[in-house]
Scaffold this motif. Structure first.
Motif, mmCIF file in Angstrom:
data_model
loop_
_atom_site.group_PDB
_atom_site.id
_atom_site.type_symbol
_atom_site.label_atom_id
_atom_site.label_comp_id
_atom_site.label_asym_id
_atom_site.label_seq_id
_atom_site.Cartn_x
_atom_site.Cartn_y
_atom_site.Cartn_z
ATOM 1 N N TYR A 184 0.875 -1.168 0.000
ATOM 2 C CA TYR A 184 0.000 0.000 0.000
ATOM 3 C C TYR A 184 0.914 1.220 0.000
ATOM 4 O O TYR A 184 1.666 1.439 0.957
ATOM 5 N N ALA A 185 0.896 1.986 -1.093
ATOM 6 C CA ALA A 185 1.917 3.016 -1.284
ATOM 7 C C ALA A 185 1.322 4.365 -1.666
ATOM 8 O O ALA A 185 0.323 4.452 -2.383
ATOM 9 N N VAL A 186 1.963 5.416 -1.173
ATOM 10 C CA VAL A 186 1.653 6.791 -1.550
ATOM 11 C C VAL A 186 2.885 7.370 -2.230
ATOM 12 O O VAL A 186 3.988 7.309 -1.672
ATOM 13 N N PHE A 187 2.691 7.904 -3.432
ATOM 14 C CA PHE A 187 3.785 8.480 -4.205
ATOM 15 C C PHE A 187 3.549 9.980 -4.368
ATOM 16 O O PHE A 187 2.444 10.406 -4.722
ATOM 17 N N GLU A 188 4.583 10.764 -4.124
ATOM 18 C CA GLU A 188 4.522 12.207 -4.369
ATOM 19 C C GLU A 188 5.214 12.478 -5.703
ATOM 20 O O GLU A 188 6.372 12.110 -5.897
ATOM 21 N N LEU A 189 4.480 13.110 -6.624
ATOM 22 C CA LEU A 189 4.987 13.313 -7.981
ATOM 23 C C LEU A 189 5.404 14.753 -8.210
ATOM 24 O O LEU A 189 4.982 15.672 -7.495
ATOM 25 N N ALA A 190 6.220 14.958 -9.214
ATOM 26 C CA ALA A 190 6.602 16.306 -9.618
ATOM 27 C C ALA A 190 5.342 17.106 -9.933
ATOM 28 O O ALA A 190 4.403 16.592 -10.540
ATOM 29 N N GLY A 191 5.307 18.349 -9.495
ATOM 30 C CA GLY A 191 4.142 19.199 -9.729
ATOM 31 C C GLY A 191 3.107 19.118 -8.632
ATOM 32 O O GLY A 191 2.044 19.738 -8.735
ATOM 33 N N GLY A 192 3.383 18.351 -7.590
ATOM 34 C CA GLY A 192 2.477 18.313 -6.454
ATOM 35 C C GLY A 192 1.366 17.287 -6.527
ATOM 36 O O GLY A 192 0.494 17.239 -5.646
ATOM 37 N N VAL A 193 1.357 16.432 -7.545
ATOM 38 C CA VAL A 193 0.324 15.396 -7.659
ATOM 39 C C VAL A 193 0.596 14.295 -6.629
ATOM 40 O O VAL A 193 1.737 13.872 -6.452
ATOM 41 N N ILE A 194 -0.460 13.848 -5.950
ATOM 42 C CA ILE A 194 -0.355 12.756 -4.992
ATOM 43 C C ILE A 194 -0.987 11.514 -5.614
ATOM 44 O O ILE A 194 -2.138 11.537 -6.055
ATOM 45 N N ALA A 195 -0.230 10.418 -5.639
ATOM 46 C CA ALA A 195 -0.734 9.155 -6.174
ATOM 47 C C ALA A 195 -0.737 8.112 -5.067
ATOM 48 O O ALA A 195 0.256 7.956 -4.352
ATOM 49 N N GLN A 196 -1.854 7.427 -4.930
ATOM 50 C CA GLN A 196 -1.968 6.352 -3.944
ATOM 51 C C GLN A 196 -2.380 5.084 -4.683
ATOM 52 O O GLN A 196 -3.410 5.054 -5.352
ATOM 53 N N ILE A 197 -1.576 4.030 -4.572
ATOM 54 C CA ILE A 197 -1.856 2.798 -5.307
ATOM 55 C C ILE A 197 -1.757 1.609 -4.355
ATOM 56 O O ILE A 197 -0.724 1.400 -3.712
ATOM 57 N N ASN A 198 -2.821 0.847 -4.279
ATOM 58 C CA ASN A 198 -2.840 -0.398 -3.516
ATOM 59 C C ASN A 198 -2.651 -1.563 -4.476
ATOM 60 O O ASN A 198 -3.328 -1.644 -5.500
ATOM 61 N N SER A 199 -1.744 -2.472 -4.134
ATOM 62 C CA SER A 199 -1.486 -3.655 -4.953
ATOM 63 C C SER A 199 -1.588 -4.874 -4.046
ATOM 64 O O SER A 199 -0.941 -4.923 -3.000
#
Length: 383
Positions: free
Chosen positions: A247-262
């Motif tokens: 279960y991961a939260v990724f911070e992307l360039a430009g301030g986008v927040i991505a949360q992906i559960n695998s």
């Protein structure tokens, strides 16, 4: 019409992915359509050379598809000057050594991901390939899925306005193997054999996030081994030592927040095995393997929270389907075609070893984040 024949050493072709997606649905499908047009007017014609450890299985596959070239000796296949490309679909633990041998033999290399078991090995393979001047690539099939291509079309067309967040759900229930056979190989659940969903899926999420939304700058992850015992292909019970969920939260360039559960320990209650919801100031989209639906801000309803009454709105019905607008071929085949044109006509191929290195790096950082219980910036270790 003349042919430009390209010998391709396919290592690991007796496995599910190597056989079904790369041999049958990609290279043989390219042959069935008459090859690929090359810049000089000829047709690029892939000539597979099947490599594996089981000669009987190789012979069966070759006979089934009218092929004649197969061997259990990788060195012999690489020594043949007619074979210009080496492809690796082996288990991850066997990949680095074979790719090194192929690079030393001067072959162009295309491989399943992850590129290697750890970051130093992946970086070394990239360095060796660049030093030898060989063309190299890593399979990034999910970029070519119809649903994700539609999503990329929306991003390129500035449909979302300012993108705020990405939420992804991936996974399905992999049977334990006791009362029903598992649909994934047992090595996937043994860390000592290179298994684990983090090393499997985070390289996927890295290239998807990087090439559609922006590079990953930080990660916070939690891994789990939900199913502790499984039964292998021989009916023997074994201890699962690798993670089957992350279960991961990724911070992307430009301030986008991505949360992906695998997870390989989740039962599917969604339209497809993987879905991504993207929310932006001007609109939102939900994309899966094939489908993509959108809701523009001008068509966004105004839900009101009222737990005392049953839901009276058909929320799914308020979204609009994104049309295909083009024919979507098999994603593995599309990337194979791009790599063949890269080798023959020097066309661009951005999905190279360096991109694969970043995927391995993110997987390692995800595992480290889970182990240390903290947020980790991608550049924290100076890479």
């Amino acid at each position: 019409m003349s042919r430009t024949t390209i010998g391709i050493v396919l290592n690991g072709v007796t496995g599910r992915m190597g056989y079904r997606q790369h041999l049958v649905r990609s290279l043989l499908a390219i042959r069935e359509q008459g090859g690929l047009p090359a810049r000089d007017g000829s047709r690029i014609w892939p000539e597979p050379v099947l490599v594996g450890r089981n000669e009987t299985k190789l012979a069966e596959i070759a006979a089934r598809h009218g092929l004649t070239a197969y061997t259990t000796d990788l060195d012999t296949a690489l020594a043949d000057g007619a074979n210009q490309i080496y492809f690796d679909a082996q288990v991850t633990a066997q990949r680095e050594k074979a790719i090194r041998v192929a690079i030393e033999a001067g072959k162009h290399v295309y491989t399943e991901k992850p590129l290697a078991e750890d970051l130093p090995a992946a970086e070394e393979l990239a360095r060796l390939a660049e030093a030898r001047g060989i063309k190299n690539g890593v399979v990034m099939d999910k970029l070519f899925l119809p649903g994700l291509r539609k999503l990329k079309r929306l991003v390129d067309g500035e449909f979302f306005g300012r993108i705020l967040s990405v939420r992804g759900e991936f996974g399905y229930w992999v049977f334990e193997g006791d009362w029903q056979a598992a649909q994934r190989p047992s090595w996937n659940y043994r860390s000592e054999d290179g298994g684990g969903i983090t090393v499997d899926m985070l390289p996927h999420w890295n290239y998807l996030l990087e090439q559609i939304f922006g590079r990953v700058e930080a990660v916070t992850a939690r891994t789990a081994t939900h199913i502790h015992e499984r039964v292998d292909e021989n009916g023997d019970t074994y201890r699962a030592t690798a993670d089957d969920a992350v279960y991961a939260v990724f911070e992307l360039a430009g301030g986008v927040i991505a949360q992906i559960n695998s997870s390989w320990a989740v039962r599917v209650y969604r339209d497809e095995l993987v879905e991504f919801q993207v929310d932006g100031t001007h609109g939102s989209a939900v994309a899966g393997l094939r489908n993509c639906r959108v809701q523009h801000r001008a068509a966004t309803p105004m839900p009101v929270w009222n737990p005392d009454l049953p839901a009276g709105e058909d929320f799914r019905g308020q979204w609009q389907e994104v049309p295909d607008n083009e024919h979507f071929d098999n994603g593995f085949k599309v990337q194979w075609e791009a790599f063949l044109r890269h080798v023959v006509d020097d066309e661009p191929f951005p999905w190279n070893f360096r991109s694969g290195v970043r995927g391995v790096h993110l997987a390692e950082l995800g595992l480290r984040s889970a182990r240390e219980g903290r947020r980790i910036e991608v550049e924290e270790d100076g890479r």
